[in-house]
Every structure is written in structure tokens, then in C-alpha cells.
Design a protein around this motif. Structure first.
Motif, short mmCIF file in Angstrom:
data_model
loop_
_atom_site.label_atom_id
_atom_site.label_comp_id
_atom_site.label_asym_id
_atom_site.label_seq_id
_atom_site.Cartn_x
_atom_site.Cartn_y
_atom_site.Cartn_z
N TYR A 255 34.57 41.13 29.27
CA TYR A 255 34.44 42.14 30.31
C TYR A 255 34.74 41.56 31.69
O TYR A 255 35.25 42.27 32.57
N LEU A 256 34.43 40.29 31.88
CA LEU A 256 34.77 39.64 33.14
C LEU A 256 36.28 39.55 33.30
O LEU A 256 36.82 39.80 34.39
N ASN A 261 41.43 41.81 35.61
CA ASN A 261 42.69 42.53 35.43
C ASN A 261 42.70 43.89 36.11
O ASN A 261 43.76 44.39 36.51
N GLN A 262 41.53 44.51 36.22
CA GLN A 262 41.48 45.85 36.80
C GLN A 262 41.33 45.84 38.32
O GLN A 262 41.85 46.73 39.00
N VAL A 263 40.64 44.85 38.85
CA VAL A 263 40.37 44.82 40.29
C VAL A 263 41.27 43.84 41.02
O VAL A 263 41.77 44.13 42.10
N ASP A 291 33.82 31.92 39.82
CA ASP A 291 33.74 32.32 41.23
C ASP A 291 33.58 33.83 41.35
O ASP A 291 32.77 34.32 42.16
N ILE A 292 34.31 34.60 40.55
CA ILE A 292 34.21 36.06 40.61
C ILE A 292 32.83 36.52 40.13
O ILE A 292 32.23 37.42 40.72
N ALA A 293 32.32 35.90 39.07
CA ALA A 293 30.99 36.25 38.58
C ALA A 293 29.93 35.98 39.63
O ALA A 293 28.94 36.71 39.74
N GLN A 298 29.20 43.88 41.80
CA GLN A 298 28.91 44.55 40.53
C GLN A 298 30.13 44.47 39.63
O GLN A 298 31.26 44.69 40.07
N ILE A 299 29.89 44.12 38.36
CA ILE A 299 30.97 43.98 37.39
C ILE A 299 30.67 44.88 36.20
O ILE A 299 29.59 44.80 35.62
N PHE A 300 31.64 45.71 35.86
CA PHE A 300 31.47 46.67 34.77
C PHE A 300 31.06 45.97 33.48
O PHE A 300 31.73 45.05 33.02
N ARG A 301 29.93 46.41 32.90
CA ARG A 301 29.41 45.95 31.62
C ARG A 301 28.98 44.48 31.61
O ARG A 301 28.83 43.88 30.56
N VAL A 302 28.79 43.88 32.79
CA VAL A 302 28.28 42.52 32.87
C VAL A 302 26.94 42.58 33.60
O VAL A 302 26.89 42.74 34.81
#
Length: 582
Positions: A255-256, A261-263, A291-293, A298-302
Motif C-alpha cells: 500500500y505504501l 505511485n498515486q501521489v 522517508d514517505i512513511a 495520511q497514507i491510504f490503508r496504512v
């Protein structure tokens, strides 16, 4: 054929997967017609970490599962039994499966006895090797045919094996699977312990030693698993092993990657984890993902728990990539786990080999689906003698069969909505929840269906179409456009989806052709529509068909090639002939 409610009861299954980071309650329907896609009637995740519950929050020492946790788990079980009764699940069709966190608990026996006393349900404890085998079956349920290394990353442990699934027959390592205490939660705790109370140099040394230990264990497991020679050779030639990944730890990583890929990437169009794939460079890009985490709000489904485990998963991914001979070629993420593995294990090979897309679309099939499918195939030329010109194998027979079976589903909608609904049908529409379909197949079928309704979209949907196209090659996109336009013709010739094969309205044939176009210098495809020769035909069938010929021929115009006039495409010539076809 629809089953009566009392008959259907025999095919209902309740499954409880007691994992390390949560307990998943589900009810599934294994009725023969749709068993391959493991339809879910109810699913619920009880958010309790049986792994974390076994550590004192102040001292970090190992403790028995607390009584208040046991009581909350029992309450969740009792609620699930009510749901099973409401849905008609027989009591003897409820299975409770426990894995690593329960197996290693100090008070494991007392915990299991308390559940059985309160609910009457006996908990099945999976041994390490069996847990990996069931997990591998869960992975196999999420794809048609696969071969590669399979890994399950739970909270307390990780398992690895090799897996080959072809035509419903599944082969695993004779060793079953090999388990390590490297679950996402366990590894997070271990890495923290290695750093605690140490200077930076001391901590770095401890991490280096632990990394060396993990690499040695992974390499030993690779040798002990006895991989088939053909699997190793394919990895050597193609630049690494395909990985098939399940378990909450890897799903969080997947999901990360989806989020990136989406953002931060190319507006990836599908948000379903099963069937999502990442190449080597993306999968192993641990520094960027960490770094992104750490920085993303907010991250979808994480969840926050999964976010906290990202550094540990990154550590494991990095060590794994360094440990495997020939490396990692790509990673495929799976929804399948213990629950899906337990259900898939029940199916006969004859059911397992069925293709998920064909199964889920069968209920929409028009009366003459087989005849329509044959007509569609007739518009695709056989490979040329040299093999230089051929239809892409990636648009497989399962996708084409599914296309025919849903050819009329959106036909009654208005022009404003039919193309859009068809385009979204595989990702958020009627086929979105189908278990076992790759993202590329979802894109192929969606584009076929959208073109079947002329490919007309409102401006806000155009970006989504192009993001789906980005998952495919230019050649694949061209063929989906061509076959989509053929679908328009089939829909107009047979608007009820009914073909009288004794009196066909049209016979289709196709072949590769040379010297097409105005300058007679183009290679391409010639499609012939043969209709029954009738004197003074009152239906004017030939004229009616000739009016629609242009729709298909436009696909061959250079300006409509994929990538522009210098992109991928071919000329298309369609001719309508009258002859005796009866």
C-alpha cells in the motif's frame, strides 16, 4: 444455477484467522458455480494485537496474554457466532485457525481453553511449516498461474517457500515452508532492542551482526527449500525471482508503494492490493519509502501501527534482496492469506483451474456467449508463417471470454454513463471485488469494454483511462481499441445476444494483409464480413453493415495509432461481401 437457501447452507464457511496483529472473522460461500473466487458474505477485522499484548508496556518483558484481552477476544467470537447464525452457517462449518502469536504465548493452552469453554469452538493451532503452506495456498488463490518464491510476513513471524501453480495443480517445496522470527512487529521490537542503551557505533555494529545472521538464515533456507531447476534457471536468465507476498507486513509495504505511485508517481489507477505488482527498483527503494512513511500525513490503508513497522519491513526487504541468489525480479502483492488458503484447500483442482474473470462474469453471459466468442476470435488473424505478426499473448483467452460475457451489461445505460461505468467496472464496479485478477488484466478488460461503447468519456474520466493505458504496452492498447470496436459491431448485429447458428447473420474472418492504405504501402489487417446473398434484400443488411465499417477502420488510421503517427498500430481494411453462408 442458483441454489436454494437450504442447499446453499452446505457451502457456507465461517473462518476465523487469529493472527499476530489482528483477528479476521469472515463468512464465505463455496457454492460450485463461484467457488473459485471465494465470494465473501461477511468480513470483519477485530483490531487486537495478540503479539503486542504479550509484552509489558513498561518493562518490555514477555508476559502471558492478559485476562482482559482474552475476555475481549471471547466477546468478539460470540458476536461472530450470532452473525454466522443469521447468515445460516452451520456450526460445524466454522473453523478457527491460530498462528504464531497464539502458538508461542506463555499461556497458550489456557487462552485456547477459555475460548472453547465460552464458545464451544475448538481452535486449530497451525505449526510453523503448515502455516507457511496454508499461506502459500492463499497466495495461489489470488492468481491464475504463478511460479516463484512465496513469502508471508505476519506480526510475529515470516515464512518462505517456492510455489508453482498451473491449471489448478499446486506444487510446493517438499520442506513445506521455512519460518523465521522476523514478523513485522517482532522485527520492529528486535531492532529497537539492538539500539537501546548503545552508542551509535555500538548500535551499528549490533545491526550489522544481526543483518549478517538474517542473511545467513535466508541463504540457508534458499538451499533447504530445494528449488526446482527450471525455477532457478528462469531466475538466472530473467534477472531474478518473482516474489509473491502476503501477510499484513507486506501488504502495508504494498500500500505504501501504491501511495507513491498515486501521489508521487504516475497516478496509478487501481487501489486494490491483490494483483498489484512492483518492479525490482520500486520494491527495493527502501530509503524513499521510509522517508514517505515518516513524513506523509495520511497514507491510504496504512495504519499508524503499520507505519511504525515500515523501517523493520524495509530492513527485511533490504536483507532479502542481498540474500537471494540471482536477486529479485519483481514483487506481486496478494490479499490471500490463511483465510483464503484454508478455503482454497477445499477446492478440487477442476475448480482451482477456473479463471476468476470468467467465473465472475459468467452470470452476465448472453444466451449465445460461445457463438459470440467465436465471432470475436475470428476477427483476430492467426500468427503469420514466420511468427513475426501475431496477436499479443498477454490479452489472453480468459480476458476475451470475460469481455464477451459482459458485452451487454452496460448497453441499457445512457450514452453519458455507459462508457464511464464500463471503464470503472473492473476497479470499483461490478468486478472490483473479484479475488484473483491481476491489475493488468483489470486494465485490459476495462479498456475493451469502454471502447465497446465508442470510447466516449466526459473530460474528468479521460485521465483515468490514460492511467489504465499506462499499465499496458502500446501494442496491447491498440488491440483493445480494435476489439472494442468489433464489440460495437457484434452488439449491433445481435442486440439480444442471441445467434441462430443454423441461420447466421454474418460470418467473420480476418488475415494479415499487405499493401493497404492510399499509397498501398502499409501492412495491416483485413477483416471480412460475409453475409447471406439475398436478392432484393428488404433488410438492406449490406448497406447497414457498411455504415459501421468506418468505426473499425478508423482504428487503423495513423492519427489513431497509440503514440501518434509514429506509434504502434496498423492499417485496417473491412469489406462486406455477399455469398452463400447457409
Amino acid at each position: 444455477m442458483r441454489l436454494k437457501s437450504e442447499e446453499r447452507r452446505d457451502f457456507l464457511r465461517g473462518v476465523v484467522d487469529m493472527g499476530s496483529n489482528g483477528i479476521r472473522f469472515s463468512v464465505s460461500d463455496l457454492s460450485p458455480s463461484t467457488a473459485r473466487i471465494l465470494p465473501t458474505l461477511h468480513v470483519y477485522r477485530f483490531d487486537v494485537s495478540l503479539y503486542e499484548a504479550q509484552f509489558d508496556p513498561d518493562t518490555g518483558t514477555r508476559i502471558p496474554i492478559p485476562s482482559f484481552v482474552t475476555e475481549s477476544v471471547i466477546a468478539a467470537f460470540l458476536r461472530f457466532q450470532i452473525i454466522c447464525k443469521d447468515l445460516g452457517v452451520p456450526e460445524n462449518r466454522i473453523r478457527v485457525i491460530a498462528t504464531e502469536a497464539t502458538r508461542t504465548a506463555i499461556n497458550s493452552s489456557e487462552f485456547l481453553n477459555a475460548i472453547e469453554t465460552a464458545t464451544g469452538l475448538r481452535v486449530e493451532m497451525l505449526e510453523k511449516e503448515e502455516e507457511g503452506r496454508i499461506g502459500a495456498l492463499g497466495i495461489a488463490s489470488g492468481f491464475s498461474d504463478i511460479e516463484g518464491l512465496a513469502m508471508d510476513l505476519g506480526g510475529g513471524s515470516a515464512q518462505i517457500t517456492w510455489l508453482i501453480s498451473q491449471s489448478g495443480n499446486i506444487r510446493l517445496s517438499p520442506k513445506g515452508s521455512i519460518s523465521f522470527p522476523y514478523g513485522a512487529a517482532a522485527l520492529t521490537r528486535k531492532l529497537a532492542e539492538l539500539k537501546e542503551g548503545k552508542s551509535k557505533d555500538e548500535a551499528d555494529q549490533a545491526l550489522a551482526e544481526f543483518r549478517h545472521e538474517m542473511k545467513a538464515n535466508f541463504f540457508k533456507a534458499y538451499n533447504d527449500l530445494r528449488l526446482p531447476h527450471e525455477l532457478v534457471e528462469r531466475a538466472r536468465k530473467k534477472g531474478g525471482f518473482p516474489l509473491y507476498l502476503s501477510g499484513g507486513g507486506f501488504r502495508g509495504w504494498g500500500y505504501l508503494l501504491l501511495y507513491v505511485n498515486q501521489v508521487h508517481g504516475r497516478h496509478y489507477p487501481i487501489s486494490i492490493i491483490n494483483g498489484f505488482s512492483a518492479d525490482k527498483s520500486q520494491f527495493e527503494n527502501v530509503d524513499v519509502l521510509k522517508d514517505i512513511a515518516r513524513t506523509s500525513r495520511q497514507i491510504f490503508r496504512v495504519s499508524d501501527r503499520r507505519r511504525a513497522q515500515v523501517p523493520a519491513v524495509a530492513f527485511l526487504v533490504n536483507v532479502l534482496a542481498e540474500s537471494l541468489p540471482h536477486g529479485i525480479k519483481e514483487a506481486h502483492f496478494c490479499q490471500g492469506g490463511v483465510r483464503e488458503g484454508v478455503l482454497f484447500q477445499e477446492l478440487l483442482p477442476s475448480k482451482r483451474r477456473l479463471d476468476p474473470l470468467e467465473v465472475v462474469t459468467a452470470r452476465f453471459a448472453p444466451p449465445s456467449a460461445d457463438a459470440l466468442h467465436n465471432l470475436l476470435l475470428a476477427t483476430i488473424p492467426s500468427p503469420s508463417k514466420t511468427g513475426a505478426r501475431r496477436f499479443p499473448e498477454s490479452i489472453n483467452s480468459h480476458v476475451l471470454r470475460a469481455y464477451v460475457q459482459v458485452l451487454y451489461v452496460h448497453a441499457t445505460m445512457s450514452k453519458e454513463s455507459s462508457s464511464t461505468a464500463a471503464l470503472y467496472s473492473t476497479s470499483t464496479g461490478l468486478m472490483s471485488s473479484t479475488h484473483g485478477v491481476s491489475h493488468s488484466d483489470r486494465a485490459r478488460l476495462a479498456l475493451l469494454l469502454e471502447e465497446r461503447y465508442h470510447g466516449e468519456l466526459p473530460p474528468r474520466e479521460v485521465d483515468f483511462k490514460f492511467s489504465l493505458r499506462a499499465l499496458l504496452t502500446a501494442e496491447e492498447i491498440w488491440w483493445t481499441t480494435y476489439l472494442g470496436k468489433v464489440g460495437i459491431l457484434l452488439g449491433r448485429m445481435y442486440p439480444a445476444g442471441v445467434i441462430d447458428e443454423m441461420k447466421p447473420r454474418v460470418v467473420l474472418s480476418s488475415e494479415w494483409a499487405n499493401h493497404l492504405g492510399k499509397k498501398k504501402n502499409k501492412h495491416g489487417l483485413e477483416l471480412t464480413l460475409s453475409i447471406q446473398k439475398v436478392k432484393r434484400d428488404p433488410t438492406r443488411m449490406k448497406e447497414a453493415l457498411e455504415d459501421h465499417v468506418g468505426i473499425i477502420e478508423k482504428v487503423g488510421k495513423r492519427k489513431n495509432w497509440i503514440g501518434g503517427e509514429d506509434g504502434w498500430g496498423m492499417a485496417v481494411h473491412v469489406k462486406v461481401v455477399e455469398e452463400d453462408i447457409l
